[in-house]
Write an enzyme that holds these catalytic residues in place. Structure first.
Site, short mmCIF file in Angstrom:
data_model
loop_
_atom_site.label_atom_id
_atom_site.label_comp_id
_atom_site.label_asym_id
_atom_site.label_seq_id
_atom_site.Cartn_x
_atom_site.Cartn_y
_atom_site.Cartn_z
N SER A 191 0.85 -1.19 0.00
CA SER A 191 0.00 0.00 0.00
C SER A 191 0.89 1.24 0.00
O SER A 191 2.10 1.14 0.24
CB SER A 191 -0.88 -0.03 1.26
OG SER A 191 -1.81 1.03 1.25
N LYS A 192 0.34 2.38 -0.28
CA LYS A 192 1.10 3.63 -0.18
C LYS A 192 0.13 4.79 -0.12
O LYS A 192 -0.99 4.70 -0.64
CB LYS A 192 2.01 3.80 -1.41
CG LYS A 192 3.14 4.77 -1.20
CD LYS A 192 4.27 4.11 -0.45
CE LYS A 192 5.46 5.01 -0.29
NZ LYS A 192 6.66 4.22 0.04
N GLY A 193 0.55 5.87 0.49
CA GLY A 193 -0.29 7.04 0.57
C GLY A 193 0.51 8.30 0.31
O GLY A 193 1.74 8.30 0.43
#
Ligand code: GLU
Length: 468
Positions: free
Chosen positions: A104-106
């Site tokens: 995941s990444k934000g």
């Protein structure tokens, strides 16, 4: 520099290149490659001069293991495509070091330097609320961490926001990693990515067949290193390689100028200066040069890009002179540049192995938060007692006294930081060894493709076991 769209294209092309070394069906390959979901959030924050709207993203690339894991960056240049590329890299990184996480990444589109600390806190808390509401921050489903432009402070605000929303969740602290040690974080997390870079370079130099063909000689001592990016990762990697492996840091590049010294820069002194002045201009550790990007092409043994993606592209790849490039940043080399560098016989330790130290220690932190007990708590005294017994037995049998220095070291045992570093070293070494073996056994020309192959194969097995 390439646009963010090309970063995602680059990542996908690297994936496609590796697929030919696997037996995976085109359908499953596509399932693994594409990002599962991306949530875009526009949210308002009331600050002293009025309401401001911010845009942020959280992408989940894979959920073959949960929680999905990956940092949140604060960068005005961020975009949805960039976040999706970074989330994909998290999937492969976690698979290579065998931590049970999806990717995941934000990102939040903001220049943190334009806001005060109090404003950043308010913005971070609002962003966290939006993500928590949608289970995009959750100890069982999605666990962020620091990245470019964020650090322990932001993580502790996120953890605090989660605890306020779910005060009875006993595992609340595990909703985010990279927290300060006094707020449920783990000692050694902030140095971890830089440490991982050091450990993987050490491992590279344990394999003659890897360093000799690119013209490097035995041992790390005296090797000339150029570092691009002097944030958390670049600083720690440079510091450890200088202080513990006797490398010479001959150039440090920052966005506003480079510091050069062929005799080697004292990394800690350079950091102190930069922290105080915000520039290397005037630093007595070396010569200051304004045009920092050009030094990516300087003559050196090892080049460590430790800032942002796509700093080495078609425009400068033909001029790179390093013998080994270690990708401390995510995606610093474009797909096309990668091909050029390989033709030039430059060894590359790819990002998905080289900078995996961060998520490795995040994994330890997450586990520690769920166990609610520090590493080594139960066994430390027991181990000390056993060593005392062993020393007494040796002394009785030989009739000689063991030197105090050895006695103390044995009885003192391991502190939590020793255990964290030991676990990290083991994970990084094993990852490197398995990737180089896959490269040899499958006649794969480079480490990156071999690393992707290992990651893809492992993810495919995991999808297969759930009947997909
Ligand atoms: N942001 C780091 C990375 O790109 C760390 C991620 C994590 O610890 O979850 O690997």
């Amino acid at each position: 520099m390439l646009a963010n769209k090309d970063f995602l294209n680059s990542t996908n092309k690297l994936f496609d290149k590796a697929i030919q070394y696997t037996d995976i069906s085109p359908g499953l390959a596509k399932r693994i490659k594409v990002c599962n979901s991306t949530y875009t959030i526009n949210f308002g924050v009331k600050l002293k001069d009025g309401i401001h709207t911010f845009t942020g993203w959280r992408s989940v690339h894979s959920e073959h293991f949960e929680p999905a894991k990956g940092g949140i960056r604060y960068d005005i240049a961020s975009s949805q495509k960039e976040v999706e590329a970074l989330a994909a890299l998290m999937t492969y990184k976690c698979a290579i070091i065998e931590v049970p996480f999806g990717g995941s990444k934000g990102a939040l589109k903001i220049n943190p330097k334009n806001w005060t600390e109090a404003e950043i806190e308010k913005i971070t808390r609002r962003f966290a609320q939006e993500l928590i509401k949608r289970d995009l921050i959750n100890p069982a489903q999605n666990v962020p961490a620091p990245d470019v432009g964020t650090g322990a402070k932001e993580m502790s605000w996120i953890a605090d926001e989660y605890r306020r929303i779910f005060p009875t969740d006993i595992n609340a602290l595990a909703c985010v990693t990279g927290k300060p040690p006094q707020k449920g974080g783990l000692v050694g997390r902030s140095e971890a990515t830089g440490r991982g870079v050091q450990y993987i370079i050490r491992e590279f130099f344990r394999h003659k067949d890897d360093y000799q063909p690119v013209g490097l000689k035995d041992g790390l001592a005296g090797k000339n290193i150029a570092i691009q990016g002097f944030g958390n990762v670049g600083f720690h990697a440079a510091k450890f390689l200088q202080e513990e492996d006797d490398c010479k840091i001959i150039c440090i590049m920052e966005h506003n100028g480079a510091l050069l010294n062929p005799k080697g820069i004292n990394v800690q002194a350079a950091k102190n200066f930069y922290m105080q002045k915000g520039t290397f201009d005037g630093c007595s550790e070396g010569v200051f040069k304004e045009d920092s990007a050009s030094f990516l092409c300087m003559k050196c043994d090892i080049l460590i890009p430790a800032a942002l993606e796509n700093v080495i592209d078609m425009s400068n790849a033909p001029d790179i002179q390093a013998k080994l490039i270690v990708e401390a940043a995510n995606g610093p080399i474009s797909f096309e540049a990668d091909e050029i560098l390989l033709k030039k016989n430059i060894a590359i330790i790819p990002d998905i192995m080289a900078n995996a130290g961060g998520v490795a220690v995040s994994y330890f932190e997450w586990v520690r938060n769920l166990r609610h007990i520090r590493f080594g708590r139960l066994e430390k005294r027991r181990n000390a007692y056993q060593f005392e017994t062993l020393i007494a037995a040796i002394e009785t049998m030989t009739g000689k006294q063991m030197p105090e220095k050895f006695k103390d070291q044995l009885i003192e045992g391991s502190s939590e930081i020793d255990l964290v570093r030991s676990g990290l070293d083991d994970m990084i070494r094993e990852a490197y060894q398995k990737v180089r073996l896959a490269k040899i056994e499958n006649s794969i020309p480079d480490l990156r493709t071999a690393a992707y192959k290992i990651a893809i194969d492992r993810i495919a097995i995991s999808y297969d076991s759930i009947g997909l």
